[in-house]
Write a protein that holds these residues in place. Structure first.
Motif, PDB file in Angstrom:
ATOM      1  N   GLU A  13       5.220   3.229   3.952  1.00 10.86           N
ATOM      2  CA  GLU A  13       5.865   3.777   5.151  1.00 10.86           C
ATOM      3  C   GLU A  13       6.394   5.193   4.906  1.00 10.86           C
ATOM      4  OE1 GLU A  13       5.821  -0.580   5.235  1.00 10.86           O
ATOM      5  OE2 GLU A  13       6.643   0.888   3.798  1.00 10.86           O
ATOM      6  N   GLU A  14       6.710   5.495   3.688  1.00 11.23           N
ATOM      7  CA  GLU A  14       7.197   6.843   3.358  1.00 11.23           C
ATOM      8  C   GLU A  14       6.070   7.756   2.868  1.00 11.23           C
ATOM      9  OE1 GLU A  14      10.568   6.868   0.774  1.00 11.23           O
ATOM     10  OE2 GLU A  14      11.569   5.206   1.816  1.00 11.23           O
ATOM     11  N   SER A  43      -2.876   9.021   7.283  1.00 10.46           N
ATOM     12  CA  SER A  43      -2.688   7.686   7.828  1.00 10.46           C
ATOM     13  C   SER A  43      -2.738   6.633   6.727  1.00 10.46           C
ATOM     14  CB  SER A  43      -3.774   7.380   8.861  1.00 10.46           C
ATOM     15  OG  SER A  43      -5.045   7.319   8.231  1.00 10.46           O
ATOM     16  N   ALA A  44      -2.219   5.449   7.020  1.00 13.65           N
ATOM     17  CA  ALA A  44      -2.249   4.349   6.052  1.00 13.65           C
ATOM     18  C   ALA A  44      -3.684   3.949   5.690  1.00 13.65           C
ATOM     19  CB  ALA A  44      -1.475   3.152   6.598  1.00 13.65           C
TER      20      ALA A  44
END
Length: 297
Positions: A49-50, A58-59
């Protein structure tokens, strides 16, 4: 055959893998790679998330990057980074290098001075005993493998043959073991090592012990080699932390060898002087006519 306990715990070089892939990475994957190489600890400490806002990707891009560098996922990537940090942290963020010639001279001289000063703490009793064993030995085998240790054994031969000692240097690991199997009780094996845990030299020492040879190690104290040797000349080889400069441990090892050589020369003064005279006579007659030049080339 000795095996290293580290063989089954080899740490993957994730940083090397990332460096090799840099030219092939997409623009967004390159941003992840740069973030890892510039601040590996920061990357490891942050949750996904950080990481996403920190790098600006993006993830799913992070997940694809993990697979691109051969990891099962983010957790696996972080584990490999942590392992690599433990091994080579000093090489990730180096101190500001010296750029002026004066600074280079001063730093090199200071590092050499510090290494020799530290080596001067080798106990007198150890040096005295080492000199005595060198004097008694009919044949000396000098073993060393690796970048520095391999030429240190050549230097050991270079220092002692001119004093009338028969020295057989060897830097090939398999040959060291074969030579060790031919040794007898009147043989001296001298092993040089900056790490004190070279596997081939340790194996040769173990074989030589079976046949009664005396082992003299010139290596760091409190290492496997120091423990195995019959006598250890302890030379600390930790550097100042500047990984860009050549290791100053070379000076410490050479200092120890020079002290031993001078000790042998002074205790066999008449024989050593005659041997040195012969060498100088031939050198001046056939190689160089400058009497004051060193006895070598």
């Amino acid at each position: 055959m000795m095996t290293s306990s580290k063989d089954s715990k080899k740490i993957p070089d994730i940083f090397g893998r990332i460096h090799n892939l840099l030219p092939e990475l997409s623009r967004t994957q390159r941003r992840i790679a740069d973030a890892i190489l510039q601040d590996p600890s920061g990357f490891v400490e942050k949750p996904i998330e950080e990481i996403v806002p920190w790098i600006g990707v993006s993830a799913p891009t992070v997940t694809r990057f993990c697979r691109r560098v051969g990891c099962d996922g983010l957790r696996d990537l972080k584990l490999q980074i942590m392992g690599a940090i433990r091994v080579g942290a000093r090489y990730l963020k180096t101190q500001e290098p010296v750029t002026s010639i004066t600074g280079l001279r001063d730093q090199t001289a200071a590092r050499a001075h510090d290494a020799i000063a530290q080596a001067m703490s080798i106990p007198d009793s150890v040096l005295d005993e080492a000199i005595a064993h060198i004097l008694r030995a009919d044949t000396i085998y000098a073993f060393g493998s690796g970048g520095v240790s391999s030429w240190l054994v050549e230097e050991f031969q270079n220092r002692f043959f001119r004093l009338g000692k028969t020295v057989v240097p060897c830097r090939d690991g398999i040959m060291q073991s074969m030579l060790a199997a031919t040794m007898e009780s009147d043989t001296l094996i001298v092993v040089c090592s900056l790490s004190g845990n070279n596997r081939s030299s340790l194996e040769a020492m173990q074989i030589a012990r079976e046949y009664g040879a005396f082992s003299l190690a010139v290596c760091p104290p409190e290492t496997e080699m120091a423990e195995m040797a019959d006598l250890t000349v302890p030379v600390e080889t930790h550097d100042s932390g500047d990984v860009l400069g050549p290791t100053s441990a070379r000076y410490a090892m050479l200092y120890a060898i020079d002290v031993l050589a001078l000790g042998v020369a002074t205790r066999t003064r008449e024989k050593s002087l005659e041997t040195l005279r012969r060498l100088k006579h031939q050198f001046v007659s056939n190689v160089a006519d400058d009497e004051m030049r060193p006895l070598a080339d």
